[in-house]
Design an enzyme around this catalytic site. Sequence first.
Site, PDB file in Angstrom:
ATOM      1  N   GLY A  12       0.776  -1.071   0.056  1.00 10.39           N
ATOM      2  CA  GLY A  12      -0.029  -0.127  -0.032  1.00 10.39           C
ATOM      3  C   GLY A  12       0.881   1.054   0.073  1.00 10.39           C
ATOM      4  O   GLY A  12       2.074   1.280  -0.481  1.00 10.39           O
ATOM      5  N   GLU A  13       0.272   2.318   0.637  1.00 10.10           N
ATOM      6  CA  GLU A  13       1.018   3.640   0.669  1.00 10.10           C
ATOM      7  C   GLU A  13       1.016   4.360  -0.793  1.00 10.10           C
ATOM      8  O   GLU A  13       1.658   5.595  -0.685  1.00 10.10           O
ATOM      9  CB  GLU A  13       2.389   3.651   1.175  1.00 10.10           C
ATOM     10  N   GLY A  14       0.855   3.712  -1.931  1.00 14.50           N
ATOM     11  CA  GLY A  14       0.893   4.309  -3.044  1.00 14.50           C
ATOM     12  C   GLY A  14       2.209   3.494  -3.584  1.00 14.50           C
ATOM     13  O   GLY A  14       2.781   4.111  -4.691  1.00 14.50           O
TER      14      GLY A  14
END
Lengths: 356, 356
Positions: free
Chosen positions: B323-325
């Site tokens: 996640g997080e980008g």
Amino acid sequence: MIESTIAAIRPPDEPAMVAAGELHGRLTKPAGSLGALEELSVRLAGLAGACPPPLPEPAAVAIFAGDHGVHAQGVTPWPQEVTAQMIGNFLAGGAVVNAFARQAGASVTVVDVGVATALPPAPPEVVGGPRLLAANVRRGTRDLTVTAALTRDEARAAVEVGIRVAGELVDAGARILLTGDMGIGNTTPAAALIAAFARVDPAAATGRGTGVDDPTYARKIDVVRAALARHAPDPADPLGVLAAVGGLEHAALAGLILGAAARRVPVLLDGVIAVSAALAAAAFAPDAVGAMVAGHRSAEPGATAALRHLGLDPLLDLGLRLGEGTGALLALPVVTGAVRVLHEVATFDSAGVAEK
Amino acid sequence: MIESTIAAIRPPDEPAMVAAGELHGRLTKPAGSLGALEELSVRLAGLAGACPPPLPEPAAVAIFAGDHGVHAQGVTPWPQEVTAQMIGNFLAGGAVVNAFARQAGASVTVVDVGVATALPPAPPEVVGGPRLLAANVRRGTRDLTVTAALTRDEARAAVEVGIRVAGELVDAGARILLTGDMGIGNTTPAAALIAAFARVDPAAATGRGTGVDDPTYARKIDVVRAALARHAPDPADPLGVLAAVGGLEHAALAGLILGAAARRVPVLLDGVIAVSAALAAAAFAPDAVGAMVAGHRSAEPGATAALRHLGLDPLLDLGLRLGEGTGALLALPVVTGAVRVLHEVATFDSAGVAEK
């Protein structure tokens, strides 16, 4: 030169790999959450013998160009002159490989190791721009359906060109080498190399290259089958296989890979031409596989057979079948990112983040 | 604001797509040899209504952070405080998303749309460095196994936060938006959203998130199943679905996607949180799919179900589940490369290269 290069290739450094795996466990992310990037960074630590391994910057693409006597068998609709014309396009910066290299900040070195026709006049060389190295071993291979494509001495000379180019690029600062190729007709010898080294049927090793029609595709498979039947290449004799059914750019790429492995610098493989050459490099020196990173899965079926034989999982799978080094360049940020994590990401301790 | 944003979203521009396809046929490469990159560049021409479409530079990652009442059900071994602690890590530049954003030259904007616990003191903001936007709609959702996670008004407010962030980033110059997320427990509402919108069984929509053990995984599936049974969310009412079983970051991401689509700017989707939000955006406005680019196939099984429902093929498949980008950032060079080809590559005519 081949023998001394092979002798310099070492197995991966286990302590560095263990250290990289342990470091991953302390970084602020769930264990294993970076998937293939974690495995890749551990492999690169093993290659470098250091944790973290060096960032793969700067990057250098080496495009080896050659022509093929088998062109006479009608295995491609493109005229042979396109090999030389595309070199002009590379040097002018107009090809896809140039666009991707500019984006990635990679240098482009074009090596004429076996072009058959006259090169167009080169534009003035620009500092940092594409450059041409003249290392023509022979003006194209012989027709492998009639005779061996190369003599053993010619094949050896082409491998040595690749080793020398690897050494020069690493000496100039490159910390990762990317394989590139240009040669009208060169998916036919690539298929023959894959069939010989990975011991797969010519029909499974042969693809449509630039997109040939059904009759040409059938002819191409027949040509590969006939070449294997005529030469019965022995995969334990990689120089013999390259000479019998290879190409000058394939042989040079095998040398580039060996040279990179000997210098413990990773080599990012492009498509089917690259992986066919990688099979030759692995036959010369099994530990050379430790330096290889598979950039992508080419649309050519032979590429998948070769990657399976090498035990490599490709980073990208985008249906690419262009060559030139384009797929390797698209994969480069993934490789750099994998190493960057080990350099730059905070640990749970240092960032004050609780663990589960 | 949601209604006017939806009203601004248009279907793809056919003439620009046709022009991009025709341009590909004239460039110095075999037709179709760039595989998925050619399709992608044609889609982006359709989104922009221009051929070539603008280069997706500069890029901006928006990380929406929120907490989840369902954390009380033991769906993750991580403490809830990690959401706030990781925001501190993002702002200090120590997370994987920061390392990848530096490499890609992308800005990082962290948006507190629903964090439950106190944020750590933020370090001084550096020009061009990560920044924090305060837009807390509610200090975490309610427990979706007990009651609706959000009221409709709260869900609407979170969607509007995303729309506003998209507008601000595009106004500041961004030409592509990347989805990021942070929220301990947020794969559970993502699974519920995917089960609701894509109409798949909770077991097929639910994964192991950060890597939970077998009992926790079984509990997580039960929780998703119970939430769907309790709320019976109607996929034709996306705001109702987001309110019943969503998260504040999921709702804000749906808004970001709608805002990008309304501005005809592509939005590069990260992992399972992003694609669950993308399902909500597509339910609000089916033509928003034209602005979506799937960055990668998350290891979470629900991501594959969501991508199938959206009709999107991901660019990367590297087993990522962070996640997080991070996955969107790794895919960004592929998107940029796809567009760059249409801007920079020579044609057969201009390069003097023969055609087949």
